[in-house]
Enzyme design. Structure first.
Site, PDB file in Angstrom:
ATOM      1  N   ASN A   1       0.561  -1.258  -0.030  1.00 48.11           N
ATOM      2  CA  ASN A   1      -0.058  -0.164   0.271  1.00 48.11           C
ATOM      3  C   ASN A   1       1.200   1.063   0.113  1.00 48.11           C
ATOM      4  OD1 ASN A   1      -1.681   1.811   0.641  1.00 48.11           O
ATOM      5  ND2 ASN A   1      -2.397   1.039   2.197  1.00 48.11           N
TER       6      ASN A   1
ATOM      7  N   LYS B   1       0.246   4.463  -0.727  1.00 51.97           N
ATOM      8  CA  LYS B   1      -0.762   5.556  -0.002  1.00 51.97           C
ATOM      9  C   LYS B   1      -0.209   6.727  -1.225  1.00 51.97           C
ATOM     10  CE  LYS B   1      -0.420   3.208   4.307  1.00 51.97           C
ATOM     11  NZ  LYS B   1      -0.598   3.214   6.320  1.00 51.97           N
TER      12      LYS B   1
ATOM     13  N   HIS C   1     -10.431   1.368   4.764  1.00 51.65           N
ATOM     14  CA  HIS C   1      -8.687   1.865   4.780  1.00 51.65           C
ATOM     15  C   HIS C   1      -9.074   2.146   6.474  1.00 51.65           C
ATOM     16  CE1 HIS C   1      -4.765   2.864   6.896  1.00 51.65           C
ATOM     17  NE2 HIS C   1      -4.697   1.704   5.298  1.00 51.65           N
TER      18      HIS C   1
ATOM     19  N   GLU D   1      -7.234   4.712   7.300  1.00 50.91           N
ATOM     20  CA  GLU D   1      -6.770   5.998   6.570  1.00 50.91           C
ATOM     21  C   GLU D   1      -8.635   7.266   6.114  1.00 50.91           C
ATOM     22  OE1 GLU D   1      -3.727   5.959   5.203  1.00 50.91           O
ATOM     23  OE2 GLU D   1      -2.392   4.699   7.399  1.00 50.91           O
TER      24      GLU D   1
ATOM     25  N   GLU E   1      -6.573  -4.589  10.225  1.00 54.24           N
ATOM     26  CA  GLU E   1      -5.643  -3.945  10.603  1.00 54.24           C
ATOM     27  C   GLU E   1      -6.144  -3.577  11.853  1.00 54.24           C
ATOM     28  OE1 GLU E   1      -3.059  -2.101   7.323  1.00 54.24           O
ATOM     29  OE2 GLU E   1      -5.368  -1.669   6.517  1.00 54.24           O
TER      30      GLU E   1
ATOM     31  N   GLY F   1       1.246   1.854  10.815  1.00 56.40           N
ATOM     32  CA  GLY F   1       2.103   3.213  10.914  1.00 56.40           C
ATOM     33  C   GLY F   1       2.944   3.525  12.171  1.00 56.40           C
TER      34      GLY F   1
ATOM     35  N   SER G   1       2.394  -2.100  10.545  1.00 58.28           N
ATOM     36  CA  SER G   1       3.779  -2.604  10.952  1.00 58.28           C
ATOM     37  C   SER G   1       4.562  -4.148  10.766  1.00 58.28           C
ATOM     38  CB  SER G   1       4.070  -2.183  12.530  1.00 58.28           C
ATOM     39  OG  SER G   1       3.617  -0.629  12.609  1.00 58.28           O
TER      40      SER G   1
ATOM     41  N   GLY H   1       2.725  -1.352   4.779  1.00 56.10           N
ATOM     42  CA  GLY H   1       2.278   0.037   3.501  1.00 56.10           C
ATOM     43  C   GLY H   1       4.012   0.196   3.908  1.00 56.10           C
TER      44      GLY H   1
HETATM   45  P1  PGA Z   1       2.339  -0.034   7.383  1.00 56.85           P
HETATM   46  O1  PGA Z   1       0.884   0.122   6.491  1.00 56.85           O
HETATM   47  O2  PGA Z   1       2.931  -1.014   6.639  1.00 56.85           O
HETATM   48  O3  PGA Z   1       3.174   1.128   7.004  1.00 56.85           O
HETATM   49  O4  PGA Z   1       1.558   0.261   8.835  1.00 56.85           O
HETATM   50  C1  PGA Z   1      -0.007  -0.695   6.362  1.00 56.85           C
HETATM   51  C2  PGA Z   1      -1.585  -0.259   5.786  1.00 56.85           C
HETATM   52  O5  PGA Z   1      -1.543   0.984   6.508  1.00 56.85           O
HETATM   53  O6  PGA Z   1      -2.117  -0.557   5.264  1.00 56.85           O
END
Ligand code: PGA
Length: 260
Positions: A13, A15, A99, A101, A171, A177, A217, A238
């Protein structure tokens, strides 16, 4: 059915990271390694502006392209949105829906998630339905009610025969993140609950086949721990997917998990 019926899925992802000039160098490294990959589904979710370029460069390969969002209307007066019909017509395969976000920064609700899941299916896109926890949920416990309520709402009106085209991603918000992933046991507990809930809604055969991903993460260091769990069929990545080498390490980990 056992886990071996479910092909592992590794989805990057991006983003809104990566500049336009970084795309080709990224693909120069990733594409040769995954172009013929049959044992693992490998995908990249990217911002809309990059999708055409990504589809063109990955054409004929096994690397699948995903949008990070879609509108639920196929056409109309919705300035600034992207239609699921257009995504399908330009050759996008998957679409990430709901998601964290999107839910937290852009007011995505269970209702719009559901509309988007149905719009994706109607247009031949493969939805990846993101389930997360409320930020206030107690850190360290699987918040069963929050996640399962999101699942039922997201799939409201989706018929069982369409579930074969749906992927579910779990998630935890606090893991996205943050550098602090869920423990593999926590993630497995959530994935098993989700699978049980799919079984309650659609029966055992459909539940045995639906793919459930963990995200939050994930790194090359912890990827295998998630991929080896009984109900976790893949990872949504991510930060660690922004570097081709670490993304490819996670693809390799998924491939190795199929052999074990
Ligand atoms: P991350 O993001 O691996 O940076 O934690 C995962 C995601 O937002 O799908």
């Amino acid at each position: 059915m056992t886990k071996s019926n479910r092909k592992p899925f590794v989805l990057a992802n991006w983003k809104i990271n990566l500049d336009p000039e970084e795309i080709n160098p990224y693909l120069d490294q990733v594409l040769p390694a995954v172009a013929d990959e049959e044992a693992v589904t490998v995908g990249i979710a990217a911002q809309d502006l990059y999708l055409g370029q990504l589809v063109a460069r990955t054409k004929g390969s096994q690397l699948k392209i995903a949008a990070e969002n879609t509108h639920w209307m196929d056409r109309g007066a919705f300035t600034g949105e992207t239609s699921p019909r257009a995504l399908a017509k330009v050759g996008v395969t998957y679409v990430l829906i709901g998601h964290f976000e999107r839910r937290s920064f852009f007011n995505e609700t269970d209702e719009t998630v559901n509309l988007k899941v149905k719009a994706a299916l109607r247009n031949g896109l493969l939805p990846i339905v993101d389930l997360d926890e409320d930020l206030s949920a107690y850190h360290g416990q699987v918040p069963e009610d929050v996640v399962l309520k999101q699942l039922a709402a997201a799939l409201d009106g989706v018929v069982g025969t369409d579930l074969a085209r749906v992927t579910i991603a779990y998630e935890p918000t606090w893991a996205i993140g943050s550098g602090e992933a869920a423990s593999p046991e926590q993630a497995e507990e959530a994935a098993a609950l989700i699978r049980q809930s799919v079984q309650n809604l659609y029966g055992p055969d459909i539940a045995a086949n639906v793919r459930i991903l963990y995200g939050g993460s994930v790194t090359p260091e912890n990827g295998t721990d998630f991929l080896s769990q009984a109900d976790i069929d893949g990872i949504l990545v991510g930060k660690a997917a922004l570097t081709p080498a670490s993304f490819l390490a996670l693809v390799a980990a998924a491939k190795a998990a199929t052999a074990s």
